[in-house]
Design a protein around this motif. Sequence first.
Motif, short mmCIF file in Angstrom:
data_model
loop_
_atom_site.label_atom_id
_atom_site.label_comp_id
_atom_site.label_asym_id
_atom_site.label_seq_id
_atom_site.Cartn_x
_atom_site.Cartn_y
_atom_site.Cartn_z
N SER A 13 16.13 67.45 40.50
CA SER A 13 16.84 66.96 39.31
C SER A 13 17.98 67.87 38.88
CB SER A 13 15.86 66.78 38.13
OG SER A 13 14.84 65.87 38.49
N ASP B 81 20.33 64.10 43.12
CA ASP B 81 20.29 62.66 42.87
C ASP B 81 20.63 61.87 44.13
OD1 ASP B 81 19.69 63.23 40.26
OD2 ASP B 81 21.73 62.94 39.51
N GLU C 198 17.82 62.10 46.80
CA GLU C 198 16.70 61.21 46.52
C GLU C 198 17.07 59.75 46.77
OE1 GLU C 198 15.30 62.05 42.53
OE2 GLU C 198 13.64 63.21 43.37
N ASP D 37 26.60 65.05 34.66
CA ASP D 37 25.46 65.64 35.35
C ASP D 37 25.88 66.49 36.55
OD1 ASP D 37 22.76 66.13 35.64
OD2 ASP D 37 22.45 64.46 37.03
#
Length: 619
Positions: free
Chosen positions: A308, A314, A317, A332
């Motif tokens: 994370s 991100d 994943e 982010d």
Amino acid sequence: MRSVPIVDRVTDAFFALDTGFRFTYLNERAETLLKRSREELIGRVMWDEFPQTVETQFPDGFHRAMDEQVPVSFEIYHTHLETWFEARAYPSETGLSVYMRDVTERRAQETTLAQHAAVVEAVRDAVITLDRNREIVSVNGATESVFDTDRSALLGEHVETLTELAGIDGERAVDIGQAITDVDVGNADRRQLELPYIGPDGGDRMGEFRFVPIEDDVATVAVVVRDVTDQHEYERVVTSLHEITRWLLESDDPEEICAISVHAGSDLLDLPISGVWLLEEEQGYLEPVAGTAGAHDEFGGLPRFHPSEGLVWDVFEAGEVERFDDLETVDDLYNPDTPLRSEIIAPIGTHGILMTGALDPHRFDETDVDLISTLVENTRAALDRADRERILRDRTAELEHQTDRLEAVAELLSTDLKRQLDAVADALDDDSGADEWEFPLAEDTVETTLDRAERLVDDVREFARNASAVGTRTRLRLESAVADALSDSRLDEDEIVVDASAALRADPDRFVHLLETAFDSAVARADGSVTVQVGLVGFDDDGSRGFFLLDDGTEIPPNAHDRVLDPIADDHTAIDGLGLALVRAIADAHDWTCTVTNGYNGGTRIEIRDVTTLERRLE
């Protein structure tokens, strides 16, 4: 036979008008066109008989011819006939002679040619037409940009002017001339050549030259030139990437594979700021394993990404390649102050990710995404292969080691059993008489000797099970398991100290056997009495959870710590069975880790770690 007037023999429609615009003559073609007979029209005024013509070019044209006594011509569309006509009027003192010619087909050809010309002018390829003398008849606007020249400088010039302007060498210019000739004389329907030329910026370009025949009043051959430099470079890079795949697949070292991948991206794809991160499966983070010099120069080192943390995790994943055109518009970010403005992040399957960045926004396009996707797919295949090779090597090594262990066990079983049974046989065969008979094994009895032999057989059977036969794991209290092991071991109850109360999940029979074997090993190494301490580890430090057994018997030398855990070792500590090798085998069967060290104050310390189900119990 009555002669036919000349005007009746012509294919054009013809009629004559007097100065008052009254019909004085019509030929047969005019009668058909106007759908009226001569008898109906002779003497009649044209505007009265055909009032619809008043709104056309006829009145202006005819009045001008009559007033100025000059011939006129114009084109007019006949709506009912869906036909274009060219009208020509010739004045005289007595009136007008009018000819009407059907020019529908010509108008259609002109429209088609105009459309073709518009298309040719609009295309991005250079289009040049040549006559039979190889002189340039026409060029489109794209020709000016492709060859950095004005079309006026080319029109009427020999095609050699163009090849010289493009910097095409003599041998290839000959190939162009031959292709033009083949198409012009009908030896080929079309020809195509791929040739290097000098672009408008003075750089080397690659052009696709196509030669096709055309039907024109002047030109006979069209030359279409398309700049295929980018396509040619793309194909070259793809070919090189597949060649790099061979290098990738020849390596079985993940870090080397990643280094090859990163430098291939830097050299072939012009990606100077790139790196590869692989998943550290035990700890669960992405570890940097390879980076370009540009990446290290820009950042001084590559960061580690935990779950994370930012875009990288991100995308990893999600499992799909992502392109970020302007990082200033993206939330982010792992490092909001990053100097990078654009980025491509590409997962390498489940192994990790490849990331490349640039200091300018919108640096990458779909072609870059395609090429990087090819690179990471090849890298994934290489890492998959490396994993398979590693697993195969590990299995081969394990099988070889297991074979050695089984051979050692067989040797141990054969030697120890023979020794025990020979001792019993010698005692029973003693001829000195029952009153004087004494068992030769110190104070042991035949029953004890046979018990040792039976114990050795049990140990060998237990060892052979190893990791392949772990029974159902149940919740056990450590103190209870210690008590059960004491009942079958040679350690006395007052020689054991349990520091803490705990519980764990294990195969009850095998776990008790592990403790029993460890206790017997401590007794075997002691000159006299021995004390064994049982305690917990991993609760007050950063290590994995487990327990230890510390005895105060004769310590095992440090250089023998590993050997006593292996039945191959020829060591006096393995007496009366497999000893600590069996302890390790049962630990391995539970996926625990077994090590041997010395205590701070002497003796031997056995640690069993990675017991994830171990829990401290409060009394």
